[in-house]
Design an enzyme around this catalytic site. Structure first.
Site, PDB file in Angstrom:
ATOM      1  N   GLY A 133       0.819  -1.213   0.000  1.00  0.00           N
ATOM      2  CA  GLY A 133       0.000   0.000   0.000  1.00  0.00           C
ATOM      3  C   GLY A 133       0.849   1.259   0.000  1.00  0.00           C
ATOM      4  N   TYR A 134       1.427   1.572  -1.156  1.00  0.00           N
ATOM      5  CA  TYR A 134       2.219   2.802  -1.300  1.00  0.00           C
ATOM      6  C   TYR A 134       1.449   3.852  -2.108  1.00  0.00           C
ATOM      7  CZ  TYR A 134       6.825   0.868   0.240  1.00  0.00           C
ATOM      8  OH  TYR A 134       7.879   0.348   0.948  1.00  0.00           O
ATOM      9  N   GLU A 250      13.254  -4.935  -4.365  1.00  0.00           N
ATOM     10  CA  GLU A 250      12.280  -5.328  -5.395  1.00  0.00           C
ATOM     11  C   GLU A 250      12.854  -6.273  -6.439  1.00  0.00           C
ATOM     12  OE1 GLU A 250       8.785  -3.663  -6.903  1.00  0.00           O
ATOM     13  OE2 GLU A 250       9.170  -1.725  -6.010  1.00  0.00           O
TER      14      GLU A 250
HETATM   15  C1  LIG Z   1       0.994  -3.236 -13.105  1.00  0.00           C
HETATM   16  C2  LIG Z   1       1.167  -2.281 -11.966  1.00  0.00           C
HETATM   17  C3  LIG Z   1       1.151  -2.775 -10.662  1.00  0.00           C
HETATM   18  C4  LIG Z   1       1.283  -1.901  -9.577  1.00  0.00           C
HETATM   19  N1  LIG Z   1       1.226  -2.405  -8.295  1.00  0.00           N
HETATM   20  C5  LIG Z   1       1.324  -1.551  -7.237  1.00  0.00           C
HETATM   21  C6  LIG Z   1       1.185  -2.051  -5.895  1.00  0.00           C
HETATM   22  O1  LIG Z   1       0.977  -3.246  -5.654  1.00  0.00           O
HETATM   23  N2  LIG Z   1       1.283  -1.157  -4.872  1.00  0.00           N
HETATM   24  C7  LIG Z   1       1.509   0.178  -5.071  1.00  0.00           C
HETATM   25  O2  LIG Z   1       1.614   0.923  -4.100  1.00  0.00           O
HETATM   26  N3  LIG Z   1       1.610   0.680  -6.347  1.00  0.00           N
HETATM   27  C8  LIG Z   1       1.514  -0.152  -7.419  1.00  0.00           C
HETATM   28  N4  LIG Z   1       1.596   0.349  -8.711  1.00  0.00           N
HETATM   29  C9  LIG Z   1       1.697   1.797  -8.909  1.00  0.00           C
HETATM   30  C10 LIG Z   1       3.045   2.265  -9.410  1.00  0.00           C
HETATM   31  O3  LIG Z   1       3.989   2.271  -8.374  1.00  0.00           O
HETATM   32  C11 LIG Z   1       2.812   3.675  -9.982  1.00  0.00           C
HETATM   33  O4  LIG Z   1       2.001   3.539 -11.129  1.00  0.00           O
HETATM   34  C12 LIG Z   1       4.113   4.369 -10.352  1.00  0.00           C
HETATM   35  O5  LIG Z   1       4.821   4.705  -9.200  1.00  0.00           O
HETATM   36  C13 LIG Z   1       3.831   5.669 -11.174  1.00  0.00           C
HETATM   37  O6  LIG Z   1       2.951   6.484 -10.473  1.00  0.00           O
HETATM   38  P1  LIG Z   1       1.625   7.059 -11.174  1.00  0.00           P
HETATM   39  O7  LIG Z   1       0.890   5.926 -11.798  1.00  0.00           O
HETATM   40  O8  LIG Z   1       0.912   7.882 -10.158  1.00  0.00           O
HETATM   41  O9  LIG Z   1       2.123   7.964 -12.349  1.00  0.00           O
HETATM   42  P2  LIG Z   1       2.703   9.462 -12.226  1.00  0.00           P
HETATM   43  O10 LIG Z   1       3.659   9.536 -11.088  1.00  0.00           O
HETATM   44  O11 LIG Z   1       1.562  10.413 -12.235  1.00  0.00           O
HETATM   45  O12 LIG Z   1       3.522   9.579 -13.560  1.00  0.00           O
HETATM   46  C14 LIG Z   1       2.877   9.808 -14.828  1.00  0.00           C
HETATM   47  C15 LIG Z   1       3.967  10.001 -15.866  1.00  0.00           C
HETATM   48  O13 LIG Z   1       4.729  11.173 -15.536  1.00  0.00           O
HETATM   49  C16 LIG Z   1       6.102  10.839 -15.428  1.00  0.00           C
HETATM   50  N5  LIG Z   1       6.722  11.596 -14.339  1.00  0.00           N
HETATM   51  C17 LIG Z   1       6.242  11.718 -13.076  1.00  0.00           C
HETATM   52  N6  LIG Z   1       7.098  12.477 -12.345  1.00  0.00           N
HETATM   53  C18 LIG Z   1       8.133  12.812 -13.158  1.00  0.00           C
HETATM   54  C19 LIG Z   1       9.335  13.575 -12.981  1.00  0.00           C
HETATM   55  N7  LIG Z   1       9.623  14.113 -11.807  1.00  0.00           N
HETATM   56  N8  LIG Z   1      10.164  13.690 -14.050  1.00  0.00           N
HETATM   57  C20 LIG Z   1       9.870  13.133 -15.244  1.00  0.00           C
HETATM   58  N9  LIG Z   1       8.741  12.410 -15.464  1.00  0.00           N
HETATM   59  C21 LIG Z   1       7.878  12.247 -14.448  1.00  0.00           C
HETATM   60  C22 LIG Z   1       6.139   9.361 -15.103  1.00  0.00           C
HETATM   61  O14 LIG Z   1       7.363   8.769 -15.486  1.00  0.00           O
HETATM   62  C23 LIG Z   1       4.967   8.836 -15.917  1.00  0.00           C
HETATM   63  O15 LIG Z   1       5.356   8.650 -17.247  1.00  0.00           O
HETATM   64  C24 LIG Z   1       1.455  -0.505  -9.814  1.00  0.00           C
HETATM   65  C25 LIG Z   1       1.467  -0.025 -11.111  1.00  0.00           C
HETATM   66  C26 LIG Z   1       1.313  -0.883 -12.184  1.00  0.00           C
HETATM   67  C27 LIG Z   1       1.324  -0.312 -13.586  1.00  0.00           C
END
Ligand SMILES: Cc1cc2nc3c(=O)[nH]c(=O)nc-3n(C[C@H](O)[C@H](O)[C@H](O)COP(=O)(O)OP(=O)(O)OC[C@H]3O[C@@H](n4cnc5c(N)ncnc54)[C@H](O)[C@@H]3O)c2cc1C
Length: 402
Positions: A133-134, A250
């Protein structure tokens, strides 16, 4: 240190192979090749039972750097052997990997002995499944902006309130490790704590599946409304350090097993390209060869990293390099798989209906689900930022977030 297999490893390989062959027969035969990214909705009960079977066989927790929690430990090379044989046998995708590979090493590094005694044995027996839950809406890459909070109730227990998202396997998990703000008014990575929360709290935890385009679901939104946390790992307010430590676990030996799966997928795409004549196209042939060469590079990178001091490897950016290599590679393979299939790849199953979940074939699944490979576990952009700032010493990114 050079990574290489030793004398006893071959015997261990035979033992692992024989156990897998024997136990994947009979009641688990139907679970072969099921589960894993893009297929987590498959084989529920059988895969849960399979976790217990692995536990009884003593195959969970090989990588924990201490035994006595119901696990058996094995050298690094033997962990690699087990992971390789597991992938080769097409054994079911692991339901228990979040508990075994993420939480357990975190408890070994940051937990108390009492916490280890409490949580590790059920993981080693394959009985308890965990979820992570992150992420939250608005706190993914920028995890430090998370808003889920926890306050102490009159009995001194932490009560968690907030929303997590993309929580893989939350619908199967018995417990969740939650990063939450325990210091009111704190900002960014200060005042966070790493809490352990049982999932069976009706009315206080609501798990809502996120439905994918296929109608299936493998991750969820999780809503906490005063849910009780039964433990706090590390120090109160020191959860960021624990949470980041966990992310460092990880990847490890699983990278090599993952590459065995990748090699098999590449063989499949190559076979299809040869059979359909698509391989006669020089561009397609060139891409197939390039993918093969890149896969070899990834293997050497993983072996070199595994053989050395993990802290040195991390300081040199090795985990970020590995993530960039495999995420992009897998996506390009998915794109090539569709190119090889041609227009037929865009067609759904004959019995498709908008109301019922439907199965993708292997190539369609590869294409669609590899889109996520450059996002989860830290997106490509974030990995490049880590390399830029921590390895190359470039000026720090201006986030405007203070
Ligand atoms: C299949 C899958 C399983 C997952 N399982 C889990 C889980 O079990 N538990 C959990 O906690 N999370 C989980 N996640 C979530 C995952 O950790 C997040 O999707 C990831 O951290 C990206 O965050 P976001 O989706 O909010 O995208 P955002 O952070 O909103 O990013 C959107 C886009 O903007 C870009 N971006 C964002 N910030 C910057 C920056 N500073 N500089 C340049 N580019 C940037 C990103 O690279 C991305 O392309 C999962 C995700 C997927 C796809």
């Amino acid at each position: 240190m050079e990574f290489g297999f030793g004398d006893g490893d071959e015997g261990f390989r035979q033992e692992a192979r024989a156990w897998l062959a024997e136990h994947l027969d009979g009641r688990f035969a139907g679970a072969l090749g099921r589960g894993g990214p893009g297929s987590e909705h498959e084989g529920g009960a059988a895969r849960r039972a399979w976790e217990r079977e692995l536990g009884e066989g003593g195959w969970i927790g090989l990588g924990w750097d201490a035994d006595g929690y119901g696990n058996r430990t094995a050298t690094l090379t033997r962990q690699v052997v087990w992971a390789e044989e597991y992938a080769r046998a097409r054994a079911p995708g692991r339901y228990g990997h979040i508990g075994e590979n993420l939480l357990a090493p975190t408890l070994l590094a940051y937990g108390t002995e009492e916490q280890r005694r409490r949580y590790l044995p059920p993981i080693a027996r394959g009985e308890e499944l965990w979820c992570q839950g992150y992420s939250e809406p608005g706190a993914g890459s920028d995890l430090a902006s998370l808003r889920t909070s926890a306050v102490r109730d009159a009995d001194g227990r932490w009560r968690v309130t907030g929303q997590k998202v993309w929580t893989s396997l939350a619908h199967e998990a018995d417990r969740c490790f939650v990063l939450a703000r325990t210091e009111a008014g704190s900002r960014r990575h200060h005042g966070l704590s790493f809490l352990l929360v049982p999932m069976d709290q009706p009315g206080r935890i609501d798990v809502r599946p996120i439905r994918q385009l296929t109608g299936t679901s493998e991750f969820n939104e999780v809503f906490f409304d005063g849910a009780v946390a039964e433990d706090l790992v590390g120090t109160e307010g020191g959860g960021w350090q624990v949470a980041m430590g966990l992310l460092g676990f990880e990847r490890g030996v699983s990278t090599l097993a993952q590459q065995i799966g990748f090699a098999e997928e590449l063989r499949e795409v190559t076979r299809a390209a040869v059979a359909s004549g698509a391989a006669d196209d020089p561009v397609t042939a060139e891409r197939l060869v390039r993918l093969w060469a890149e896969l070899r590079t990834m293997r050497w990178h993983a072996l070199r990293t595994l053989g050395g001091d993990p802290r040195e490897a991390a300081a040199a950016g090795a985990p970020s390099v590995a993530k960039l290599l495999w995420g992009g590679w897998h996506q390009r393979l998915g794109e090539l798989a569709l190119r090889v299939r041609g227009a037929a790849a865009a067609v759904g199953p004959a019995d498709w209906s908008p109301d019922a979940p439907y199965e993708l074939d292997a190539q369609q699944r590869l294409f669609l689900f590899s889109r996520a490979d450059t996002i989860y576990g830290g997106s490509d952009e974030i990995q490049r930022t880590i390399i830029a700032e921590r390895v190359l010493g470039l000026p720090r990114e201006r986030t405007g977030r203070g």
